[in-house]
Design a protein around this motif. Sequence first.
Motif, PDB file in Angstrom:
ATOM      1  N   VAL A   1       0.823  -1.201   0.000  1.00 37.52           N
ATOM      2  CA  VAL A   1       0.000   0.000   0.000  1.00 37.52           C
ATOM      3  C   VAL A   1       0.852   1.243   0.000  1.00 37.52           C
ATOM      4  CG1 VAL A   1      -2.131  -0.854   0.997  1.00 37.52           C
ATOM      5  CG2 VAL A   1      -0.224  -0.332   2.480  1.00 37.52           C
ATOM      6  N   THR A   2       0.289   2.316  -0.540  1.00 37.89           N
ATOM      7  CA  THR A   2       0.957   3.596  -0.588  1.00 37.89           C
ATOM      8  C   THR A   2       0.745   4.357   0.702  1.00 37.89           C
ATOM      9  OG1 THR A   2       1.106   5.672  -1.775  1.00 37.89           O
ATOM     10  CG2 THR A   2      -1.037   4.651  -1.692  1.00 37.89           C
TER      11      THR A   2
ATOM     12  N   PRO B   1       8.237  16.176  -8.059  1.00 40.64           N
ATOM     13  CA  PRO B   1       8.298  14.961  -7.237  1.00 40.64           C
ATOM     14  C   PRO B   1       9.650  14.748  -6.574  1.00 40.64           C
ATOM     15  CG  PRO B   1       8.375  14.414  -9.584  1.00 40.64           C
ATOM     16  CD  PRO B   1       8.037  15.876  -9.496  1.00 40.64           C
ATOM     17  N   ILE B   2       9.597  14.199  -5.365  1.00 39.85           N
ATOM     18  CA  ILE B   2      10.807  13.849  -4.628  1.00 39.85           C
ATOM     19  C   ILE B   2      10.950  12.334  -4.582  1.00 39.85           C
ATOM     20  CG2 ILE B   2      10.765  15.931  -3.218  1.00 39.85           C
ATOM     21  CD1 ILE B   2       9.629  14.210  -0.928  1.00 39.85           C
ATOM     22  N   SER B   3      12.145  11.871  -4.216  1.00 43.89           N
ATOM     23  CA  SER B   3      12.399  10.431  -4.174  1.00 43.89           C
ATOM     24  C   SER B   3      13.404  10.090  -3.096  1.00 43.89           C
ATOM     25  CB  SER B   3      12.931   9.950  -5.528  1.00 43.89           C
ATOM     26  OG  SER B   3      13.407   8.622  -5.447  1.00 43.89           O
ATOM     27  N   CYS B   4      13.084   9.040  -2.326  1.00 40.41           N
ATOM     28  CA  CYS B   4      14.052   8.472  -1.394  1.00 40.41           C
ATOM     29  C   CYS B   4      14.907   7.397  -2.062  1.00 40.41           C
ATOM     30  CB  CYS B   4      13.328   7.864  -0.189  1.00 40.41           C
ATOM     31  SG  CYS B   4      12.734   9.075   1.015  1.00 40.41           S
ATOM     32  N   GLY B   5      14.557   7.016  -3.277  1.00 42.80           N
ATOM     33  CA  GLY B   5      15.311   5.988  -3.977  1.00 42.80           C
ATOM     34  C   GLY B   5      14.951   4.582  -3.551  1.00 42.80           C
ATOM     35  N   PHE B   6      13.657   4.318  -3.375  1.00 37.20           N
ATOM     36  CA  PHE B   6      13.226   2.970  -3.012  1.00 37.20           C
ATOM     37  C   PHE B   6      13.457   2.003  -4.171  1.00 37.20           C
ATOM     38  CE2 PHE B   6      10.636   5.321   0.076  1.00 37.20           C
ATOM     39  CZ  PHE B   6      10.893   4.579   1.217  1.00 37.20           C
ATOM     40  N   THR B   7      13.987   0.864  -3.850  1.00 35.53           N
ATOM     41  CA  THR B   7      14.143  -0.213  -4.826  1.00 35.53           C
ATOM     42  C   THR B   7      13.728  -1.517  -4.157  1.00 35.53           C
ATOM     43  OG1 THR B   7      16.454  -0.549  -4.186  1.00 35.53           O
ATOM     44  CG2 THR B   7      16.036   0.949  -6.028  1.00 35.53           C
ATOM     45  N   SER B   8      13.656  -2.564  -4.933  1.00 34.78           N
ATOM     46  CA  SER B   8      13.154  -3.845  -4.434  1.00 34.78           C
ATOM     47  C   SER B   8      14.113  -4.542  -3.483  1.00 34.78           C
ATOM     48  CB  SER B   8      12.833  -4.777  -5.610  1.00 34.78           C
ATOM     49  OG  SER B   8      13.975  -4.965  -6.421  1.00 34.78           O
TER      50      SER B   8
ATOM     51  N   ILE C   1       5.559  -7.579  -0.957  1.00 38.13           N
ATOM     52  CA  ILE C   1       5.919  -6.239  -0.515  1.00 38.13           C
ATOM     53  C   ILE C   1       7.073  -5.676  -1.325  1.00 38.13           C
ATOM     54  CG2 ILE C   1       6.869  -4.910   1.417  1.00 38.13           C
ATOM     55  CD1 ILE C   1       3.911  -5.553   1.701  1.00 38.13           C
ATOM     56  N   THR C   2       8.161  -6.425  -1.473  1.00 35.38           N
ATOM     57  CA  THR C   2       9.326  -5.889  -2.172  1.00 35.38           C
ATOM     58  C   THR C   2       9.031  -5.607  -3.637  1.00 35.38           C
ATOM     59  OG1 THR C   2      10.126  -8.148  -2.595  1.00 35.38           O
ATOM     60  CG2 THR C   2      10.945  -7.037  -0.633  1.00 35.38           C
TER      61      THR C   2
ATOM     62  N   GLN D   1       7.690   0.957  -7.653  1.00 38.87           N
ATOM     63  CA  GLN D   1       6.464   1.579  -8.120  1.00 38.87           C
ATOM     64  C   GLN D   1       5.968   2.653  -7.156  1.00 38.87           C
ATOM     65  OE1 GLN D   1       3.265  -1.192  -8.572  1.00 38.87           O
ATOM     66  NE2 GLN D   1       1.746   0.378  -9.082  1.00 38.87           N
ATOM     67  N   MET D   2       6.156   2.428  -5.859  1.00 41.15           N
ATOM     68  CA  MET D   2       5.605   3.328  -4.850  1.00 41.15           C
ATOM     69  C   MET D   2       6.627   4.335  -4.335  1.00 41.15           C
ATOM     70  SD  MET D   2       2.645   2.167  -5.024  1.00 41.15           S
ATOM     71  CE  MET D   2       2.067   3.446  -3.934  1.00 41.15           C
ATOM     72  N   ASP D   3       7.775   4.455  -4.987  1.00 43.04           N
ATOM     73  CA  ASP D   3       8.858   5.296  -4.476  1.00 43.04           C
ATOM     74  C   ASP D   3       8.398   6.712  -4.172  1.00 43.04           C
ATOM     75  OD1 ASP D   3      11.630   6.162  -3.992  1.00 43.04           O
ATOM     76  OD2 ASP D   3      11.392   7.197  -5.895  1.00 43.04           O
TER      77      ASP D   3
END
Length: 497
Positions: free
Chosen positions: A11-12, A143-150, A350-351, A356-358
């Motif tokens: 979930v976002t 848009p901002i990004s924390c750099g989420f990856t799998s 989850i991963t 997609q949800m970054d």
Amino acid sequence: MRSRLTPALAVTGLLIAGCSSMPAHDSARESPQPASHATLAWSACPDGVENPDAGPPRLRCATVPVPLDYRDPDGQQLDLTISRLASTKPEARRGSLMLNPGGPGGSGLDQPIFLAQRGIPQELQDSYDLIGIDTRGIGHSSPISCGFTSDVAYYGAVPPYAYDERAFEEQSATAHTVAERCAANDDGRMRHVTTANMARDLDRIRAALGEEKGNYLGYSYGTALGAAYASMFPDATDRIVLDSNIGDTHLDRDGMRRYALGMEETFPDFANWVAARDARYGLGNTPAAVRESYFRIAGKLDRDPVDGVDGRAFRLGTFVSLYNPASYGATADSWRTMRDREPNDAPSAITQAARQMDNNWSVFLAVTCNDVKWPTDPDTYRRAVEADRQKYPLFGAAAANIMPCAFWQIDQTEPPVAVDDEGPTNVLVVQHQRDPVTPHHNGVQIDDAFGGRSTLLSVDGSGHGVYGLGKNPCAQDVITDYLVDGTMPEHDRTCPA
């Protein structure tokens, strides 16, 4: 989390709540912007805002420049993208209604169309231009990004259920990694993604639309933003509706822990529904038996995941499914699958969602961790997990679990916004009595904080989101009467089921 969430396992940014752990401003008020006489440059919206298969586009979009840092109003600017579903009856139009779907981290450009499709009254659509907004940091608004990856098993806006000490330590390490990643990816904008700045942005949007006063309808986290907006600019606001409240102008640890209270209060509605259909689902013929099935399936998945779903994801998926009673059937079907299928080595549910949800998760963390200081000692969260696992066994060990905010490395720019109880009586607080993420307690809390400025509309119903999202005719009429005609209930009111 957005108010329109479906029961997905990944979930976002959901919805949030809280009480500040640091002093707020004595006065939140700021000077509003004068209404602009310039005309916004409306044009086609970005691809993906509307479904091309649904027919010709109905929305038009524009950009509104706002300061990155309001302490330096002439410095770096951000372009916020807004959308408009225009009233087609000029004789009935009374202004613009700004919308927020929740989050923080939910894109709002499509919300006017979403609400129209959900059947909000035509008289509301005639009375207002409906204004969707991508708030700062999200979607098409810088848009901002924390750099989420799998490579990081991060659960987004709701931490995973800590079923034992090892699971807590795993989440603590993940939270620390995520906080470091957000700091490493920050280009200087992230510290300015706050509820206070988003409220200032609303006033800029109101002025750019040429409106002397702003009207607002916010869901879930949108109630925190709306409460901040009404507190910072009370004399420049007209009609404010806060639907499914988080209880304050920001999320904090106590607000997050109340998710567990909300699930305990709402789960019996689902359990009764499933028990009445035991011949179909076989999950128990009494609510108590259905509840026991929940614990039994979760325990099985803690040991042996099925189809990429472990016990933590199962609990989270069930929690989200309670947002909407229309999800009950799909949820019961998934329970049967998890109960009956053999364990396997499918990739984590989850991963797979991380990349997609970054953007959504990054905004959720920026706002949540910037708005208020969170405890930094992991033992504080460890003790809360143990306590809430016993007090709220359905979800307490998730809602109390440690967040990246405990390790946040970005400097806070200002305290949270204080609720201003002096001003016009123009805030309608709307709350289901059984809401899994924003329990009725939250509506009472924000109504008390606003004092004479607000009226509380309680709805005998279940789920997250009342206006246009729920099924209660009384509530729909009360809210419409206020937004269209300005008829505020004289006293707090309850709409029966």
